[in-house]
Design an enzyme around this catalytic site. Structure first.
Site, PDB file in Angstrom:
ATOM      1  CD  GLU A  57      -2.809  -1.131   2.416  1.00  0.00           C
ATOM      2  OE1 GLU A  57      -4.043  -0.991   2.371  1.00  0.00           O
ATOM      3  OE2 GLU A  57      -2.191  -1.342   3.474  1.00  0.00           O
ATOM      4  CB  SER A 104      17.196   0.785   1.955  1.00  0.00           C
ATOM      5  OG  SER A 104      16.625   2.029   1.596  1.00  0.00           O
ATOM      6  CG  LEU A 105      17.941  -3.024  -2.436  1.00  0.00           C
ATOM      7  CD1 LEU A 105      17.905  -4.532  -2.633  1.00  0.00           C
ATOM      8  CD2 LEU A 105      18.629  -2.364  -3.620  1.00  0.00           C
ATOM      9  CE  LYS A 140      15.372  -7.125   0.720  1.00  0.00           C
ATOM     10  NZ  LYS A 140      15.349  -7.425   2.165  1.00  0.00           N
ATOM     11  NE  ARG A 161      20.916  -1.072   5.969  1.00  0.00           N
ATOM     12  CZ  ARG A 161      19.869  -1.510   5.296  1.00  0.00           C
ATOM     13  NH1 ARG A 161      19.914  -1.565   3.985  1.00  0.00           N
ATOM     14  NH2 ARG A 161      18.784  -1.936   5.920  1.00  0.00           N
ATOM     15  CE  LYS A 314      22.396  -6.325  -5.718  1.00  0.00           C
ATOM     16  NZ  LYS A 314      23.604  -6.763  -4.977  1.00  0.00           N
ATOM     17  CB  CYS A 443      -6.963  12.579  25.236  1.00  0.00           C
ATOM     18  SG  CYS A 443      -5.257  12.000  25.407  1.00  0.00           S
TER      19      CYS A 443
END
Length: 722
Positions: A57, A104-105, A140, A161, A314, A443
């Site tokens: 989404e 990142s991808l 992956k 990373r 890739k 609340c």
């Protein structure tokens, strides 16, 4: 993914016009609406670890947003989705700055997305239909990304990373892995080379480790990835050595020389150097071969002894990779084609409301614990009030009549194998005493302030409910303090969520400046006399607070917690103004409605009406100005990093307009930024150059109005020596 499905995922019951039919008036409204949705989802995902929609989404929202920006570049603003990568280093290990960022991808969830990915590459490179594009395709791995730096062929540093720019130094632990050579084999090894890949644990080793952990009364890991990460982040390298960790090499960072000119060639070179590479990696020559490979790997997924959550494609030619470049956080030349989510059935025991930093209400379902895809799930997002009622909302709408009640048997899925959510209700198993959940009108904080539904950019009632208490609401104050001390902001070690809640409850810390005055007040507070604290832990906490009295400008701006000002926007603002004084002065002027200051801020690339309105509201409130004033007396704010380039355009502001003929606009902007210039989205009197191609419109007129030098594309290339 078809346009029909994409539009359905964005607006559910609303009918959206195709992008190529939108008028400019519609575009302005549409971009604002999409920006609000995307930034809200970014906040829930990156700041609160509580996503409200699936990856698919989110991808659909972003896809439409990008398509509109591509067609109407004059409306490009800073309201694009935040470009976050991973998480800040934990602080347990020394930090290592990556010479080349670890990005990142982007994700694909349907075969149509893969077709679109290849088509975008073809368009960007201006290739004909008959021009062949080879792709390297590989499973992956669901593990921990790692960068290994070799100098003179010898391993010198291993770093996680982290946030993409900076990771943790785990060299001693990595040296215990048999899959990581200490010396690279072969001749002609580059003097400097960074080999990147994934540390993982096999499923069999994971189960055996958990049995040993359980027998010893130690932590039991949720899945192989967590166990790999936990095993690698041990202070004692001997513990890491006792854990069966593997490493697959598949990428590179800084290289003093390239041993091959293709992705597949580099994989072969890794093998010759002594690394293990994934034997399932395959060179594909068409989109059809990519999709066939994905189907084959999905069939084999359950039989593999390591976890994977998709396939990565890739572009094989490295010169094409370099030309394609990046779109902020992701490379254009690679994409991760994810697998469908796994599902399970369980019982919804209760529904609780969480109040976020900006007052947003999030219903969270409490489940009878169930294993989904190797992870035990106990909490699940229920999106919002409309979703619970079964009438739509941010989540994919349940089928007609599928409202959600406490006591229901529900179907749970981990979207993208990560995000838990309820996707359906088993009505046949609904008990007679199932309780309808009534969304609160007040609340739950002591103030009991009203709860209202947000308005969308078009003025309609939105799905989100929000407490109107703003900074007077204790929940929002606490969440602001949590953000302030978090790793992405001030990064104060030892001051996590539980500590913030404890200090707030004790009324010791009510605003950010109180954190820095805490040590001086300890003779009255006596923190070491409280449970969970001792002299050593208190001394360490106060030392960590002192270490953070000096902070980078972009982190400081982000830490203020202004709505719609995420990490990427904060970085743009920091670079745009350079110093805290310049930025602060501009914000005060914007708050007073100074048109020149507003225009100057609006001229920054990626900054638009939504961000400016948020800054205006924040600094227009005297309470906020007081918070900032007291805080700045306690800290030193470091100016933004200046461009290091000594090129002819270093420090200059450039605007591109019209159709460039020798490169795409994205390529031109990337080139300008590499040379130390700032690529802006609109023209102001502070613009240095406007590069105009055929079809240049209002920006060319603005350049003449402000006396800005206008260059043709050829003149621009001559200026930068290209």
């Amino acid at each position: 993914m078809t346009d029909h499905k994409l539009d359905h995922m964005i607006a559910k019951s609303k009918t959206l016009s195709p992008v190529d039919e939108l008028t400019k008036a519609q575009v302005k409204v549409e971009l604002k609406r999409l920006t609000l949705e995307l930034e809200s989802h970014d906040k829930h995902y990156y700041q609160e670890d509580a996503p409200k929609i699936t990856d698919a989404e989110y991808d659909a929202l972003r896809k439409r947003f990008n398509a509109i920006e591509a067609r109407f570049p004059e409306f490009v603003t800073g309201d694009s989705p935040s470009q976050k990568i991973g998480a800040q280093p934990s602080g347990r290990f020394a930090k290592v700055r990556h010479a080349v960022p670890m990005l990142s991808l982007d994700n694909a969830f349907a075969e149509d997305d893969v077709v679109d990915f290849a088509a975008r590459i073809r368009r960007f490179l201006r290739l004909g239909d008959d021009d062949k594009i080879d792709f390297s395709a590989e499973p992956k791995i669901d593990g921990l990304s790692m960068s290994l730096r070799y100098e003179g062929g010898e391993l010198v540093t291993a770093a996680t990373r982290g946030d993409g720019a900076e990771g943790e130094d785990v060299t001693a632990n990595i040296r215990t892995l048999k899959d990581v050579p200490k010396l690279l084999k072969g001749r002609n090894v580059p003097e400097v080379c960074e080999v990147r890949g994934e540390v993982y644990m096999t499923k069999q080793a994971f189960l055996a480790l958990n049995e040993r952990q359980k027998a010893a009364g130690d932590t039991v890991f949720a899945n192989p990835r967590n166990s790999a990460a936990g095993s690698l982040r041990q202070k004692d390298a001997a513990i890491t050595a006792s854990r069966p960790l593997g490493f697959f090499a598949y990428a590179w960072g800084q290289m003093s020389a390239m041993p091959a000119d293709t992705q597949s060639g580099m994989i072969g070179w890794f093998e010759r150097c002594g690394f293990r590479t994934n034997p399932l990696t395959k060179l594909c020559h068409s989109v059809e071969q990519l999709i066939a490979f994905h189907r084959k790997i999905e069939e084999q997924r359950g039989k593999l002894d390591y976890d994977i959550d998709g396939v990565v494609y890739k572009v094989d030619r490295i010169d094409w990779q370099e030309r394609l470049g990046f779109v902020s956080r992701t490379p254009r030349w690679a994409i991760a084609h994810k697998f469908p989510a796994e599902r399970a059935i369980t019982v919804l025991r209760d529904i609780e409301i969480q109040v976020g930093r900006t007052g947003s209400f999030t219903p969270v379902g409490k489940l009878e614990p169930i294993g989904v895809g190797g992870v035990i799930v106990q909490n699940v997002t229920l999106h919002n009030e409309d979703y619970i009622k079964g009438i739509g909302g941010d989540g994919e709408q349940l089928r007609e009549g599928r409202d959600i009640r406490i006591g229901d048997t529900v179907i749970v899925q981990r979207a993208g194998d990560v995000i838990p959510q309820v996707v359906d209700v088993v009505l046949d198993k609904r008990p007679r005493n199932a309780k309808v959940f009534h969304f609160p009108k007040k609340c739950p904080c002591p103030l009991h302030t009203d709860v209202v539904r947000e308005e969308t950019a078009t003025g309609e009632e939105g799905a989100r409910a929000r407490c109107t208490g703003e900074f007077a609401c204790p929940y929002q104050k606490i969440e602001h303090l949590k953000l302030f001390a978090s790793r992405r902001a001030f990064d104060i070690e030892g001051l996590g969520e539980k500590q913030i809640e404890f200090f707030f409850e004790k009324e010791w810390v009510r605003e950010p400046a109180d954190i820095f005055t805490l040590p001086a007040r300890n003779n009255r507070i006596r923190l070491e006399e409280n449970e969970g604290y001792g002299e050593t832990s208190v001394r360490n906490l106060f030392a960590a607070i002192e270490e953070r009295r000096r902070i980078a400008l972009e982190r400081f701006i982000f830490a203020l917690g202004m709505r719609h000002v995420g990490e990427t926007t904060a970085l743009v603002l920091a670079r745009g103004y350079g110093s805290w004084k310049a930025f602060h002065d501009a914000c005060l002027k914007v708050a007073k409605g100074d048109e020149e200051a507003i225009a100057e801020m609006d001229a920054l690339d990626q900054i638009g009406d939504t961000v400016i309105a948020s800054i205006k509201a924040y600094f227009g409130e005297s309470h906020n100005r007081g918070i900032v004033e007291r805080l700045t007396k306690e800290v030193t704010i470091v100016d933004a990093e200046k461009p290091k380039s000594n090129s002819a355009i270093a420090g200059k502001t450039v605007v591109f307009t019209g159709s460039l003929e020798k490169m795409t606009r994205d390529e031109a902007k990337a080139m300008a930024e590499r040379l130390g210039a700032k690529a802006a989205g609109s023209v102001s009197k502070k613009t240095d150059y406007v590069v105009a191609g055929p079809g240049a419109g209002s920006k060319l007129a603005d350049a003449k109005k402000h006396g800005v030098e206008v260059l043709t594309e050829d003149e621009w290339l001559d200026l930068i020596g290209q």
